[in-house]
Design a protein around this motif. Sequence first.
Motif, PDB file in Angstrom:
ATOM      1  N   LYS A 128     -22.299  19.600  27.207  1.00 33.14           N
ATOM      2  CA  LYS A 128     -23.166  18.576  27.798  1.00 33.14           C
ATOM      3  C   LYS A 128     -24.313  19.238  28.572  1.00 33.14           C
ATOM      4  N   ALA A 129     -24.003  20.272  29.341  1.00 34.57           N
ATOM      5  CA  ALA A 129     -25.047  20.999  30.078  1.00 34.57           C
ATOM      6  C   ALA A 129     -26.035  21.640  29.107  1.00 34.57           C
ATOM      7  N   ALA A 130     -25.528  22.218  28.018  1.00 40.20           N
ATOM      8  CA  ALA A 130     -26.403  22.849  27.019  1.00 40.20           C
ATOM      9  C   ALA A 130     -27.310  21.830  26.354  1.00 40.20           C
ATOM     10  N   CYS A 131     -26.862  20.583  26.300  1.00 36.81           N
ATOM     11  CA  CYS A 131     -27.628  19.489  25.667  1.00 36.81           C
ATOM     12  C   CYS A 131     -28.476  18.729  26.681  1.00 36.81           C
ATOM     13  N   GLY A 132     -28.686  19.296  27.847  1.00 34.37           N
ATOM     14  CA  GLY A 132     -29.515  18.636  28.846  1.00 34.37           C
ATOM     15  C   GLY A 132     -28.932  17.324  29.339  1.00 34.37           C
ATOM     16  N   GLY A 133     -27.614  17.209  29.299  1.00 40.26           N
ATOM     17  CA  GLY A 133     -26.954  16.011  29.791  1.00 40.26           C
ATOM     18  C   GLY A 133     -26.672  14.956  28.731  1.00 40.26           C
ATOM     19  N   ASP A 134     -27.156  15.165  27.504  1.00 35.36           N
ATOM     20  CA  ASP A 134     -26.975  14.183  26.422  1.00 35.36           C
ATOM     21  C   ASP A 134     -25.910  14.675  25.447  1.00 35.36           C
TER      22      ASP A 134
END
Length: 153
Positions: free
Chosen positions: A78-84
């Motif tokens: 989730k962090a790697a995906c900018g929260g998405d």
Amino acid sequence: MNTIETKLAELGVTLPEAMAPAANYVPFVQVGDLVHVSGQISNDANGLILGKLGADMDTEAGAAAAQTCAIGLLSQVKAACGGDLDRLVRVIKLVGFVNSTPDFTDQPKVVNGASDFMVAALGDAGRHARSAVSAVALPLGVAVEIEGIFQIK
């Protein structure tokens, strides 16, 4: 609307904030559409889940500890995906390390705690290649550590 997080909520899981690294490494590295997540150690709201399978922890407790590692992995994704988290396409591979005695041979059943959780949360996108290996000891005495490779969009 985040459909993966909706499914997690149905499973009674709220992702915690991604844990910061405990040493000289980064929590994940993205290369193209792949995110390589560093090993996540077994922990929950009460702290680290310590133990040695085959000595002071049974397989069921080990599988529960492995599930906490899977939750940690998804927090990092989730962090790697900018929260998405809906940018997650699929789980590619998990590598599970089980703190166990030399005669303990149910490492796959322990790591199933993470694998089963990924499939429950993500459906077919949660199916993955996997290794489940024994370790004589793990950092801080934790029961399980799992790293993963994920595809994102």
